[in-house]
Scaffold this motif. Structure first.
Motif, PDB file in Angstrom:
ATOM      1  N   UNK A  43      58.754  55.925  53.992  1.00 42.03           N
ATOM      2  CA  UNK A  43      59.125  54.870  54.932  1.00 42.03           C
ATOM      3  C   UNK A  43      60.629  54.881  55.178  1.00 42.03           C
ATOM      4  N   UNK A  44      61.022  54.212  56.260  1.00 41.89           N
ATOM      5  CA  UNK A  44      62.435  54.107  56.573  1.00 41.89           C
ATOM      6  C   UNK A  44      63.084  53.032  55.695  1.00 41.89           C
ATOM      7  N   UNK A  45      64.403  53.160  55.552  1.00 41.34           N
ATOM      8  CA  UNK A  45      65.148  52.141  54.821  1.00 41.34           C
ATOM      9  C   UNK A  45      65.073  50.831  55.598  1.00 41.34           C
ATOM     10  N   UNK A  46      64.810  49.735  54.888  1.00 39.80           N
ATOM     11  CA  UNK A  46      64.664  48.458  55.549  1.00 39.80           C
ATOM     12  C   UNK A  46      65.573  47.406  54.932  1.00 39.80           C
ATOM     13  N   UNK A  47      65.969  46.478  55.776  1.00 37.97           N
ATOM     14  CA  UNK A  47      66.821  45.368  55.374  1.00 37.97           C
ATOM     15  C   UNK A  47      66.053  44.428  54.446  1.00 37.97           C
ATOM     16  N   UNK A  48      66.723  43.947  53.401  1.00 39.04           N
ATOM     17  CA  UNK A  48      66.136  42.990  52.474  1.00 39.04           C
ATOM     18  C   UNK A  48      66.862  41.643  52.548  1.00 39.04           C
ATOM     19  N   UNK A  99      80.106  45.946  53.964  1.00 39.65           N
ATOM     20  CA  UNK A  99      80.591  46.159  55.320  1.00 39.65           C
ATOM     21  C   UNK A  99      82.019  45.666  55.468  1.00 39.65           C
ATOM     22  N   UNK A 100      82.878  46.528  56.007  1.00 36.94           N
ATOM     23  CA  UNK A 100      84.252  46.133  56.332  1.00 36.94           C
ATOM     24  C   UNK A 100      84.360  45.805  57.816  1.00 36.94           C
ATOM     25  N   UNK A 101      83.201  45.737  58.485  1.00 34.27           N
ATOM     26  CA  UNK A 101      83.170  45.418  59.902  1.00 34.27           C
ATOM     27  C   UNK A 101      82.910  43.930  60.087  1.00 34.27           C
ATOM     28  N   UNK A 102      83.617  43.324  61.019  1.00 32.70           N
ATOM     29  CA  UNK A 102      83.414  41.919  61.347  1.00 32.70           C
ATOM     30  C   UNK A 102      82.417  41.853  62.498  1.00 32.70           C
ATOM     31  N   UNK A 103      81.143  41.599  62.182  1.00 35.80           N
ATOM     32  CA  UNK A 103      80.070  41.640  63.169  1.00 35.80           C
ATOM     33  C   UNK A 103      79.269  40.347  63.152  1.00 35.80           C
ATOM     34  N   UNK A 106      74.086  41.597  60.440  1.00 38.78           N
ATOM     35  CA  UNK A 106      74.179  42.696  59.473  1.00 38.78           C
ATOM     36  C   UNK A 106      72.777  43.106  59.028  1.00 38.78           C
ATOM     37  N   UNK A 107      71.921  43.438  59.995  1.00 34.90           N
ATOM     38  CA  UNK A 107      70.548  43.794  59.682  1.00 34.90           C
ATOM     39  C   UNK A 107      70.302  45.292  59.639  1.00 34.90           C
ATOM     40  N   UNK A 108      71.183  46.074  60.221  1.00 40.37           N
ATOM     41  CA  UNK A 108      70.973  47.511  60.335  1.00 40.37           C
ATOM     42  C   UNK A 108      71.836  48.284  59.338  1.00 40.37           C
ATOM     43  N   UNK A 109      71.325  49.440  58.949  1.00 35.51           N
ATOM     44  CA  UNK A 109      72.099  50.298  58.050  1.00 35.51           C
ATOM     45  C   UNK A 109      73.470  50.622  58.634  1.00 35.51           C
ATOM     46  N   UNK A 110      73.525  50.801  59.939  1.00 36.62           N
ATOM     47  CA  UNK A 110      74.783  51.162  60.601  1.00 36.62           C
ATOM     48  C   UNK A 110      75.808  50.034  60.601  1.00 36.62           C
ATOM     49  N   UNK A 111      75.391  48.829  60.215  1.00 29.88           N
ATOM     50  CA  UNK A 111      76.337  47.708  60.102  1.00 29.88           C
ATOM     51  C   UNK A 111      77.171  47.797  58.831  1.00 29.88           C
TER      52      UNK A 111
END
Length: 125
Positions: A43-48, A99-103, A106-111
């Motif tokens: 399975x793909x990595x999923x947000x917890x 994450x060092x990104x101000x978004x 934050x649900x995706x791996x890319x976040x």
């Protein structure tokens, strides 16, 4: 550079509990959020779950809501995932992330830009 070191995990029977830890070394970067993801075989990595820092507001996947609790000890720079009432379908490799990104979300791996090494959680029926 953000470095994350995980501990915890293991084998537990259904209905049991486990706690995962994730120590971060992030100086001099500011971390805006930390999260937990999991990946089951095939399975793909999923947000917890995720927590904004230092505000502390949290968000969970529907599948774990009411059973898992994410928290962070800001003084110790350690992230936790308390997992209660575990089910066999919770079996996966769990990863902490920062994450060092101000978004806005934050649900995706890319976040996230930094990841722990992963730890196996196995729930037997």
């Amino acid at each position: 550079q953000v470095q994350l070191l995980q501990s915890g995990g293991g084998l537990v029977q259904a209905g049991g509990s486990l706690r995962l830890s994730c120590a971060d070394s992030t100086r001099p970067f500011r971390i805006y959020a930390m999260g937990w993801f999991r990946q089951a075989p095939g399975k793909e990595r999923e947000f917890v779950a995720r927590i904004r820092t230092p505000a502390g507001d949290t968000n969970y996947a529907d599948s774990v809501k009411g059973r898992f609790t994410i928290s962070r000890d800001n003084a110790q720079n350690t992230l936790y995932l308390q997992m209660d009432t575990l089910k066999p379908e919770d079996t996966a490799v769990y990863y902490c992330a920062a994450s060092v990104y101000n978004r806005a979300t934050y649900y995706k791996s890319s976040d996230y830009n930094a990841w722990g090494q992963g730890t196996q959680v196995t729930v037997s029926s």
